[in-house]
Enzyme design. Structure first.
Site, PDB file in Angstrom:
ATOM      1  N   ALA A 119       0.852  -1.195   0.000  1.00 36.59           N
ATOM      2  CA  ALA A 119       0.000   0.000   0.000  1.00 36.59           C
ATOM      3  C   ALA A 119       0.884   1.238   0.000  1.00 36.59           C
ATOM      4  O   ALA A 119       1.998   1.214   0.496  1.00 36.59           O
ATOM      5  CB  ALA A 119      -0.881  -0.010   1.244  1.00 36.59           C
ATOM      6  N   CYS A 134       2.533   2.224 -18.247  1.00 31.27           N
ATOM      7  CA  CYS A 134       1.697   1.075 -18.634  1.00 31.27           C
ATOM      8  C   CYS A 134       0.389   0.970 -17.861  1.00 31.27           C
ATOM      9  O   CYS A 134      -0.677   1.125 -18.443  1.00 31.27           O
ATOM     10  CB  CYS A 134       2.493  -0.220 -18.478  1.00 31.27           C
ATOM     11  SG  CYS A 134       3.837  -0.314 -19.642  1.00 31.27           S
TER      12      CYS A 134
HETATM   13  C1  UDX Z   1       3.973  -3.115 -15.457  1.00 29.62           C
HETATM   14  C2  UDX Z   1       3.759  -4.628 -15.371  1.00 29.62           C
HETATM   15  O1  UDX Z   1       4.237  -5.105 -14.101  1.00 29.62           O
HETATM   16  C3  UDX Z   1       4.478  -5.334 -16.499  1.00 29.62           C
HETATM   17  O2  UDX Z   1       4.220  -6.725 -16.454  1.00 29.62           O
HETATM   18  C4  UDX Z   1       3.987  -4.756 -17.821  1.00 29.62           C
HETATM   19  O3  UDX Z   1       4.703  -5.351 -18.883  1.00 29.62           O
HETATM   20  C5  UDX Z   1       4.176  -3.251 -17.844  1.00 29.62           C
HETATM   21  O4  UDX Z   1       3.526  -2.654 -16.730  1.00 29.62           O
HETATM   22  P1  UDX Z   1       5.959  -1.460 -14.825  1.00 29.62           P
HETATM   23  O5  UDX Z   1       5.142  -0.348 -15.388  1.00 29.62           O
HETATM   24  O6  UDX Z   1       7.415  -1.518 -15.142  1.00 29.62           O
HETATM   25  O7  UDX Z   1       5.358  -2.874 -15.266  1.00 29.62           O
HETATM   26  O8  UDX Z   1       5.830  -1.337 -13.239  1.00 29.62           O
HETATM   27  P2  UDX Z   1       5.343  -2.248 -12.019  1.00 29.62           P
HETATM   28  O9  UDX Z   1       6.508  -2.867 -11.364  1.00 29.62           O
HETATM   29  O10 UDX Z   1       4.241  -3.140 -12.422  1.00 29.62           O
HETATM   30  O11 UDX Z   1       4.780  -1.111 -11.053  1.00 29.62           O
HETATM   31  C6  UDX Z   1       3.720  -0.271 -11.485  1.00 29.62           C
HETATM   32  C7  UDX Z   1       3.355   0.733 -10.429  1.00 29.62           C
HETATM   33  O12 UDX Z   1       2.689   0.099  -9.339  1.00 29.62           O
HETATM   34  C8  UDX Z   1       4.521   1.513  -9.818  1.00 29.62           C
HETATM   35  O13 UDX Z   1       4.154   2.875  -9.720  1.00 29.62           O
HETATM   36  C9  UDX Z   1       4.677   0.892  -8.442  1.00 29.62           C
HETATM   37  O14 UDX Z   1       5.223   1.790  -7.518  1.00 29.62           O
HETATM   38  C10 UDX Z   1       3.252   0.521  -8.114  1.00 29.62           C
HETATM   39  N1  UDX Z   1       3.120  -0.575  -7.138  1.00 29.62           N
HETATM   40  C11 UDX Z   1       3.598  -1.807  -7.443  1.00 29.62           C
HETATM   41  C12 UDX Z   1       2.485  -0.357  -5.938  1.00 29.62           C
HETATM   42  O15 UDX Z   1       2.021   0.759  -5.645  1.00 29.62           O
HETATM   43  N2  UDX Z   1       2.355  -1.396  -5.053  1.00 29.62           N
HETATM   44  C13 UDX Z   1       2.827  -2.629  -5.316  1.00 29.62           C
HETATM   45  O16 UDX Z   1       2.666  -3.520  -4.461  1.00 29.62           O
HETATM   46  C14 UDX Z   1       3.472  -2.852  -6.550  1.00 29.62           C
END
Ligand code: UDX
Length: 465
Positions: free
Chosen positions: A254, A262
């Site tokens: 959280a 993406c």
């Molecule tokens: C994402 C997908 O994970 C990937 O499979 C797809 O190909 C492209 O989009 P990415 O955009 O690199 O990848 O980031 P990701 O690691 O998924 O994180 C996305 C966002 O969610 C970030 O802002 C991160 O901080 C947030 N996040 C992630 C959370 O707030 N909580 C979490 O538990 C995990």
């Protein structure tokens, strides 16, 4: 094999370098000559751990080249389409103009038996339309849809060791399957699962995976809202529910929520496409997922205002972290940058820092002050906000920082700090979804009580020797 990769952004540049690493001869093509020049010199135009080394190795092997001329794709057996599909400026749908333009540009250079492989994230139905267009122009050329699941920060590993390979094929496309098997021979030999399906399912796999991940994050952030209303602790809650294998602890952090190039645009494009297909009801929950996510940013601004004694006007706020997540310099739809900008707009004087993302952030928001060290950023600050959980911010020493600030108040936007350590060092520690002070902790309660409206005079905030 000879391969071309059209589009050399995060996806295409990493894909091209990884394919060369696997032994293929690769040409990466992009319309942006500055990007092509920098990739050709072994210098990635964005931050991705390990990519500079991989590019240099591949360029030196002679198996990787970059070009702005699409004619250089001629002679490759496989042509990957890896261009961007950003959100349209005025609506939720995806802008497919780069995909259409790259396929159009490629058509005159295709040769008999070539395979065009789509990797870009597209609305369901796109591949079938493109396949018709390609086979009308070049009957012996086939199209496959092979979505990419790489995460920024882990892009090389995710490309070389994918957790699954998805091939979207037309019925008549078995030749394309064999060719893709050759491209990905290493991953298949390593036992990576390969799933073969129709175009539509392959397109949906990608967007539904991202929709699921976004939903999981918004679920825990919704729980954070409830925790805030009840005094419960969302981090402990996530740990406890995450032990259930059916739920799992990953993607249950959280905090400020999701951003990046993406997840936000993909869920919006997915809703828009479902609307066009008359299936909008199926995805109305994604609107709520989006709203929960955006509310976290407003809540963060509120929390900052709270620790500043009720008004942001004239308050000096240090923002640590601007990238949408650690190990990235990407600020596209970054929750951290969005909060920093809102604080500034509401009258705070923001000084921000990030290990990699400052140049990108400064291009978008030139009005923020950018520091070159954490010490400089927090100097005389009335509140310190950690908005991206870079390792170097997670491991900051609260005692060292306490002597630099005007008021020892820290807001942990990513639930990534050791609350007890900060409170024990005399800081007021606040976080999204967590109680003001640990129950029974007198020191913490005292620190919180001391906080509001009681900034130490700035003259007292000399840095410690
Ligand atoms: C994402 C997908 O994970 C990937 O499979 C797809 O190909 C492209 O989009 P990415 O955009 O690199 O990848 O980031 P990701 O690691 O998924 O994180 C996305 C966002 O969610 C970030 O802002 C991160 O901080 C947030 N996040 C992630 C959370 O707030 N909580 C979490 O538990 C995990």
């Amino acid at each position: 094999m000879r391969l071309s990769v059209i589009g050399c952004g995060y996806l295409g540049a990493v894909h091209a370098a990884c394919m060369a690493k696997l032994g293929h001869d690769v040409v990466g093509i992009d319309v942006d000559s500055a990007k092509v020049a920098s990739l050709g010199a072994g210098e990635p135009p964005f931050f991705e751990p390990g990519l500079a080394e991989l590019l240099t190795e591949a360029l030196e092997s002679g198996r990787l080249q970059f070009s702005t001329d699409i004619a250089d794709a001629a002679g490759s057996a496989v042509h990957f389409i890896a261009v961007g599909t950003p959100q349209k400026r005025t609506e939720n749908g995806a802008d497919l103009s780069h995909v259409a333009a790259s396929v159009d540009a490629l058509l005159p250079h295709l040769r008999e038996g070539d395979v065009v492989v789509g990797k870009s994230t597209v609305p369901v139905g796109t591949a079938r339309g493109l396949s018709t267009r390609i086979t009308e122009a070049c009957p012996s050329v086939t199209l496959a849809w092979n979505p990419e699941f790489l995460r920024e920060g882990y892009a090389i590993k995710d490309t070389l060791e994918p957790d699954r390979l998805v091939y979207g094929l037309d019925d008549a496309n078995s030749g394309a399957q064999l060719i893709l098997d050759e491209v990905y021979a290493q991953a298949l030999a390593d036992g990576r699962p390969r799933l073969v399906m129709d175009y539509e399912t392959a397109e949906l796999v990608k967007v539904s995976a991202n929709a699921f991940l976004a939903t999981k994050i918004s679920f825990i952030n919704a729980m954070a809202e409830v925790c805030e209303a009840t005094g419960a602790d969302v981090s402990l809650l996530a740990d406890a529910i995450g032990h259930d294998d059916r739920i799992g602890r990953r993607f249950l952090n959280a905090g400020l929520g999701f951003g990046g190039g993406c997840l936000p645009k993909d869920i919006r494009a997915f809703m828009a496409r479902a609307g066009e297909l008359g299936a909008d009801q199926a995805l109305t929950f994604l609107r709520e997922v989006d709203s929960i996510n955006m509310r976290r940013r407003s809540r963060m601004v509120d929390l900052a205002r709270e620790v500043c004694g009720g008004s942001l006007l004239g308050q000096r706020i240090a923002v640590l972290g601007l990238a949408f997540k650690p190990n990235s310099d990407d600020v596209r739809d970054s929750p951290a940058l969005s909060v920093a900008a809102q604080l500034q707009l509401q009258g705070a004087a923001v000084t921000a820092i990030d290990p990699q993302a400052v140049p990108n952030a400064a291009r978008r928001f030139p009005d923020l002050a950018y520091a070159t060290s954490v010490q400089e950023a927090v100097q005389n600050a009335d509140a310190v906000l950690v908005l991206t959980e870079w390792e170097e911010y997670r491991t900051l020493n609260p005692e060292d920082l306490a002597g630099l600030v005007a008021r020892p108040a820290i807001v942990d936007g990513r639930n990534c700090l050791d609350a007890t350590a900060w409170r024990d060092a005399g800081w007021t520690y606040r976080a999204l979804g967590r109680p003001k002070a640990a129950a029974g902790s007198a020191a913490a309660a005292a620190a919180d009580a001391r906080l509001i409206g009681e900034a130490r005079p700035r003259v007292a905030a000399e840095p410690r020797a």
